[in-house]
Design an enzyme around this catalytic site. Structure first.
Site, short mmCIF file in Angstrom:
data_model
loop_
_atom_site.label_atom_id
_atom_site.label_comp_id
_atom_site.label_asym_id
_atom_site.label_seq_id
_atom_site.Cartn_x
_atom_site.Cartn_y
_atom_site.Cartn_z
N ARG A 122 -1.08 -6.05 -2.97
CA ARG A 122 -0.07 -5.49 -3.87
C ARG A 122 1.22 -6.28 -3.69
O ARG A 122 1.77 -6.36 -2.59
CB ARG A 122 0.18 -4.02 -3.55
CG ARG A 122 1.29 -3.41 -4.40
CD ARG A 122 1.79 -2.11 -3.81
NE ARG A 122 2.91 -1.57 -4.57
CZ ARG A 122 3.89 -0.84 -4.04
NH1 ARG A 122 3.90 -0.59 -2.74
NH2 ARG A 122 4.86 -0.37 -4.80
N ASP A 135 3.09 -5.11 -9.41
CA ASP A 135 3.56 -3.81 -9.88
C ASP A 135 4.33 -3.91 -11.19
O ASP A 135 4.51 -2.91 -11.89
CB ASP A 135 4.46 -3.16 -8.81
CG ASP A 135 3.74 -2.06 -8.05
OD1 ASP A 135 2.73 -1.54 -8.56
OD2 ASP A 135 4.20 -1.72 -6.95
N GLY A 156 7.82 9.69 -5.11
CA GLY A 156 7.63 9.57 -3.68
C GLY A 156 8.92 9.07 -3.08
O GLY A 156 10.00 9.32 -3.63
N ASN A 157 8.85 8.38 -1.96
CA ASN A 157 10.06 7.81 -1.38
C ASN A 157 10.68 6.79 -2.35
O ASN A 157 11.89 6.65 -2.43
CB ASN A 157 9.75 7.15 -0.05
CG ASN A 157 10.99 6.89 0.76
OD1 ASN A 157 11.85 7.77 0.90
ND2 ASN A 157 11.13 5.69 1.29
N GLY A 206 5.17 14.03 -6.06
CA GLY A 206 4.62 14.56 -7.30
C GLY A 206 3.37 15.38 -7.09
O GLY A 206 3.14 16.39 -7.77
N ASN A 259 2.38 16.84 -4.08
CA ASN A 259 2.39 17.84 -3.00
C ASN A 259 3.58 18.79 -2.98
O ASN A 259 3.50 19.83 -2.32
CB ASN A 259 2.33 17.11 -1.65
CG ASN A 259 1.09 16.25 -1.52
OD1 ASN A 259 -0.02 16.74 -1.68
ND2 ASN A 259 1.26 14.97 -1.23
N GLU A 272 -3.63 3.49 -6.09
CA GLU A 272 -3.30 2.09 -6.32
C GLU A 272 -4.30 1.15 -5.66
O GLU A 272 -4.57 0.05 -6.17
CB GLU A 272 -1.89 1.80 -5.81
CG GLU A 272 -0.80 2.51 -6.58
CD GLU A 272 0.46 2.72 -5.77
OE1 GLU A 272 1.49 2.14 -6.13
OE2 GLU A 272 0.40 3.48 -4.77
#
Length: 371
Positions: free
Chosen positions: A88, A144, A204-205, A324, A326, A353
């Site tokens: 990635r 990405d 997320g972060n 998103g 949890n 991913e």
């Protein structure tokens, strides 16, 4: 002998990996090295043999971490032959809009993009360098930014003059591998929505939104760098550019100080003064924690409405990513602010991913083999 793909997602102090069988892309092993450079630890599961590993690791750099991963695979594999390592890469710039086999020249061009993703790109490339030194398998880079490459000019440019636009000052968008996976899931499991107008929140972060119309990215909240758009764990999100020049000219801050403030001391961490961990903020009685989460929910809803404008309507909101998937109270707070746009459906789709990387890696190898 079983052909396999090794998928790597390399960060500043971590290396996440998964091993997929080449033919069916079945998951054979997964794990991560955390705390690289400090208190490194390797945790992994080899699915076929039901082996679980969790141990401290003397890993001061990514090459040592990568060596531990390859050693683990060699020790517990079932006659695997690694045919490629798929990486990635956060920023592909304007040129890299599809996966590529990495060459020294490509590595140099990707390194030149590091200033646009300083928290990610150098470490993504360190993963490639470590893999290249320790394995004979080709390295494949997946980006990405690529999923957003087809944006119309209206959603791609900044309102700056042509001399700056021609030098790469434009919107790219990120989290594309995550959004591409969501588009595949919708096409398979919710074909009516796949043909519709969907706002996907990768929360997320790092956090962003994507406007998916007919399964393609129309617009997204991140811009030239992974700093723009939504507030994140420790990143500002959108900020008045004049605030940056003010920091430099009037507050006596150097460029490195400003960069550190915007990337490392802002977002939920900066607003709360406590943490960038949403779970910790939800559990905290400190009013600053509640304020930070309210701010985050407000901005996600505001930007979601902007994404709906870009598509001309809204049929569904999809949540993915650690927050998103949890953080139910955060989802509820976002959706409450979007009630005026109802009716729309709401889904939670787990991020994957790594499988998207494996799909891309196999497709590129098959194209090279003419099959």
């Amino acid at each position: 002998m079983t052909d396999v793909l090794l998928v790597l997602n390399t960060g500043s102090s971590s290396l996440k990996f998964e091993v997929f069988g080449y033919e069916a892309l079945d998951k054979l092993a997964k794990g991560k090295v955390t705390g690289i450079g400090t208190e490194a630890r390797l945790s992994a599961t080899v699915v076929a043999s039901d082996v679980h590993v969790d141990r401290a690791l003397a890993a001061n750099d990514h090459e040592t971490a990568m060596a531990a991963v390859i050693d683990l695979i060699d020790r517990y594999d079932d006659a695997w032959r690694m045919v490629a390592t798929v990486h990635r890469i956060v920023h592909g710039g304007a040129d890299f809009v599809a996966p590529v086999v990495v060459t020294p020249g490509i590595l140099d061009r990707l390194a030149a993009l590091a200033p646009l993703a300083p928290l990610h790109q150098p470490y993504n490339l360190a993963g490639i360098a470590a893999s290249d030194r320790l394995s004979d398998a080709p390295d494949i880079a997946c980006f990405d930014t690529a999923f957003h490459a087809g944006h119309a000019p209206l959603f791609q440019v900044f309102a700056v003059d042509a001399t700056l636009r021609d030098r790469g000052i434009r919107r790219y968008g990120f989290h594309g591998l995550s959004y591409e996976w969501i588009a595949r899931v919708l096409a398979s499991e919710h074909p009516d929505l796949a043909r519709g107008r969907v706002v996907v929140g990768h929360l997320g972060n790092g956090a962003s939104l994507c406007a998916l119309k007919d399964g393609a990215s129309v617009d997204t909240t991140m811009g030239m760098t992974a700093l723009d758009g939504l507030p994140m764990g420790s990143r500002t999100g959108a900020i008045d550019p004049g605030a940056v020049t003010y920091m430099l000219r009037n507050l006596g801050m150097g460029i490195d100080d400003v960069e550190h403030a915007l990337y490392e001391r802002s977002g939920l961490k900066g607003l709360s003064g406590l943490s960038n961990d949403v779970k910790a903020l939800l559990e905290s009685a400190d009013p600053r924690a509640g304020f930070a989460l309210d701010y985050f929910a407000l901005k996600v809803a505001q930007f979601a409405a902007m994404m709906a404008v870009s598509m001309g309507g809204l049929d569904a909101v999809v949540f993915t990513g650690g927050v998103g998937e949890n953080a139910g109270p955060v989802r509820d707070a976002i959706l409450a602010r979007l009630e005026f746009l109802r009716p729309f459906r709401t889904l939670i789709v787990p991020a994957n991913e790594e499988r998207m990387l494996a799909i891309h890696g196999k497709a590129l190898l098959e194209a090279g083999r003419g099959g």
